[in-house]
Design a protein around this motif. Sequence first.
Motif, mmCIF file in Angstrom:
data_model
loop_
_atom_site.group_PDB
_atom_site.id
_atom_site.type_symbol
_atom_site.label_atom_id
_atom_site.label_comp_id
_atom_site.label_asym_id
_atom_site.label_seq_id
_atom_site.Cartn_x
_atom_site.Cartn_y
_atom_site.Cartn_z
ATOM 1 N N LEU A 93 0.822 -1.199 0.000
ATOM 2 C CA LEU A 93 0.000 0.000 0.000
ATOM 3 C C LEU A 93 0.865 1.262 0.000
ATOM 4 O O LEU A 93 0.578 2.215 -0.731
ATOM 5 N N ILE A 94 1.934 1.249 0.760
ATOM 6 C CA ILE A 94 2.867 2.379 0.780
ATOM 7 C C ILE A 94 3.517 2.543 -0.589
ATOM 8 O O ILE A 94 3.657 3.667 -1.092
ATOM 9 N N LEU A 95 3.890 1.447 -1.218
ATOM 10 C CA LEU A 95 4.502 1.500 -2.545
ATOM 11 C C LEU A 95 3.522 2.063 -3.580
ATOM 12 O O LEU A 95 3.891 2.919 -4.393
ATOM 13 N N ILE A 96 2.271 1.614 -3.534
ATOM 14 C CA ILE A 96 1.253 2.124 -4.459
ATOM 15 C C ILE A 96 1.066 3.634 -4.248
ATOM 16 O O ILE A 96 0.994 4.401 -5.208
ATOM 17 N N HIS A 97 1.010 4.056 -2.995
ATOM 18 C CA HIS A 97 0.861 5.476 -2.688
ATOM 19 C C HIS A 97 2.043 6.273 -3.241
ATOM 20 O O HIS A 97 1.858 7.332 -3.854
ATOM 21 N N LYS A 98 3.242 5.760 -3.041
ATOM 22 C CA LYS A 98 4.438 6.447 -3.521
ATOM 23 C C LYS A 98 4.424 6.565 -5.046
ATOM 24 O O LYS A 98 4.707 7.640 -5.595
ATOM 25 N N GLU A 99 4.080 5.467 -5.740
ATOM 26 C CA GLU A 99 4.037 5.484 -7.198
ATOM 27 C C GLU A 99 3.000 6.480 -7.713
ATOM 28 O O GLU A 99 3.270 7.245 -8.642
ATOM 29 N N GLN A 100 1.813 6.471 -7.102
ATOM 30 C CA GLN A 100 0.753 7.378 -7.543
ATOM 31 C C GLN A 100 1.139 8.826 -7.277
ATOM 32 O O GLN A 100 0.908 9.697 -8.112
ATOM 33 N N THR A 101 1.740 9.089 -6.137
ATOM 34 C CA THR A 101 2.178 10.446 -5.813
ATOM 35 C C THR A 101 3.230 10.921 -6.809
ATOM 36 O O THR A 101 3.185 12.067 -7.261
ATOM 37 N N GLU A 102 4.170 10.048 -7.182
ATOM 38 C CA GLU A 102 5.184 10.406 -8.168
ATOM 39 C C GLU A 102 4.548 10.708 -9.525
ATOM 40 O O GLU A 102 4.961 11.653 -10.208
ATOM 41 N N LYS A 103 3.536 9.939 -9.908
ATOM 42 C CA LYS A 103 2.834 10.209 -11.172
ATOM 43 C C LYS A 103 2.198 11.587 -11.146
ATOM 44 O O LYS A 103 2.289 12.350 -12.113
ATOM 45 N N TRP A 104 1.525 11.907 -10.052
ATOM 46 C CA TRP A 104 0.872 13.203 -9.953
ATOM 47 C C TRP A 104 1.893 14.340 -9.918
ATOM 48 O O TRP A 104 1.659 15.402 -10.485
ATOM 49 N N GLN A 105 3.024 14.120 -9.269
ATOM 50 C CA GLN A 105 4.066 15.145 -9.257
ATOM 51 C C GLN A 105 4.618 15.358 -10.664
ATOM 52 O O GLN A 105 4.911 16.492 -11.054
ATOM 53 N N GLU A 106 4.746 14.292 -11.439
ATOM 54 C CA GLU A 106 5.187 14.422 -12.828
ATOM 55 C C GLU A 106 4.154 15.204 -13.636
ATOM 56 O O GLU A 106 4.520 16.058 -14.456
ATOM 57 N N GLU A 107 2.873 14.938 -13.407
ATOM 58 C CA GLU A 107 1.826 15.703 -14.082
ATOM 59 C C GLU A 107 1.920 17.181 -13.728
ATOM 60 O O GLU A 107 1.742 18.051 -14.592
ATOM 61 N N ILE A 108 2.203 17.482 -12.465
ATOM 62 C CA ILE A 108 2.345 18.875 -12.030
ATOM 63 C C ILE A 108 3.516 19.529 -12.749
ATOM 64 O O ILE A 108 3.403 20.669 -13.225
ATOM 65 N N ARG A 109 4.650 18.816 -12.863
ATOM 66 C CA ARG A 109 5.810 19.365 -13.585
ATOM 67 C C ARG A 109 5.461 19.627 -15.047
ATOM 68 O O ARG A 109 5.833 20.666 -15.600
ATOM 69 N N GLU A 110 4.743 18.698 -15.666
ATOM 70 C CA GLU A 110 4.338 18.885 -17.063
ATOM 71 C C GLU A 110 3.411 20.087 -17.203
ATOM 72 O O GLU A 110 3.527 20.858 -18.173
ATOM 73 N N LEU A 111 2.487 20.256 -16.249
ATOM 74 C CA LEU A 111 1.595 21.414 -16.290
ATOM 75 C C LEU A 111 2.371 22.720 -16.125
ATOM 76 O O LEU A 111 2.058 23.722 -16.784
ATOM 77 N N HIS A 112 3.381 22.718 -15.250
ATOM 78 C CA HIS A 112 4.234 23.902 -15.090
ATOM 79 C C HIS A 112 4.950 24.227 -16.399
ATOM 80 O O HIS A 112 5.009 25.400 -16.807
ATOM 81 N N MET A 113 5.485 23.195 -17.061
ATOM 82 C CA MET A 113 6.176 23.417 -18.336
ATOM 83 C C MET A 113 5.196 23.918 -19.391
ATOM 84 O O MET A 113 5.511 24.830 -20.161
ATOM 85 N N LEU A 114 4.004 23.346 -19.442
ATOM 86 C CA LEU A 114 2.988 23.777 -20.393
ATOM 87 C C LEU A 114 2.570 25.222 -20.116
ATOM 88 O O LEU A 114 2.431 26.035 -21.043
ATOM 89 N N ASP A 115 2.415 25.549 -18.845
ATOM 90 C CA ASP A 115 2.046 26.913 -18.470
ATOM 91 C C ASP A 115 3.141 27.890 -18.881
ATOM 92 O O ASP A 115 2.854 28.964 -19.428
ATOM 93 N N ALA A 116 4.401 27.538 -18.627
ATOM 94 C CA ALA A 116 5.515 28.407 -19.011
ATOM 95 C C ALA A 116 5.545 28.583 -20.524
ATOM 96 O O ALA A 116 5.748 29.704 -21.033
ATOM 97 N N SER A 117 5.324 27.503 -21.257
ATOM 98 C CA SER A 117 5.302 27.572 -22.726
ATOM 99 C C SER A 117 4.150 28.450 -23.205
ATOM 100 O O SER A 117 4.307 29.280 -24.112
ATOM 101 N N ASN A 118 2.977 28.286 -22.578
ATOM 102 C CA ASN A 118 1.822 29.103 -22.938
ATOM 103 C C ASN A 118 2.070 30.582 -22.634
ATOM 104 O O ASN A 118 1.696 31.456 -23.425
ATOM 105 N N GLU A 119 2.698 30.858 -21.510
ATOM 106 C CA GLU A 119 3.016 32.244 -21.161
ATOM 107 C C GLU A 119 3.984 32.846 -22.171
ATOM 108 O O GLU A 119 3.830 33.992 -22.592
ATOM 109 N N GLU A 120 4.982 32.059 -22.559
ATOM 110 C CA GLU A 120 5.951 32.539 -23.554
ATOM 111 C C GLU A 120 5.244 32.815 -24.892
ATOM 112 O O GLU A 120 5.466 33.857 -25.526
#
Length: 139
Positions: A93-120
Amino acid sequence: MEGEEAEFGRKRMRQSVEDKQLLVVDAEATVGEDAEATIGEETETEVQLSEQMQLDIARIHEKINSFTALVSELMESGKSLLLEISNQFEERLILIHKEQTEKWQEEIRELHMLDASNEETNNLLHNARYLLQNGRIDS
């Protein structure tokens, strides 16, 4: 009235759970005490037993003792098995939580990059609009 009934139900359920836990924990001791009480009763009530009857009773007592030992071993192995399964479940259960959290953090990084690209891109379009508007005014 209803509150009293609900409280009574909770108390009864709590007592029932506690009773079951005590029964499981004390199973070996209870069986041992019952066997000792039975032995005591047999020796007090029956004075003369044939040798064959005494051997039969002794065999039954051996069966009781071996069955009690088997039940005790099964309870201990069951406890350890449940503990092991519980630990594995917790780790997974801890491993599943860690994996899911990492996926969501990657999505957040992608959204930040997309936002920066959109702003540019937005800034480039704004600059182009400004140049087009100023170009018309100068003409």
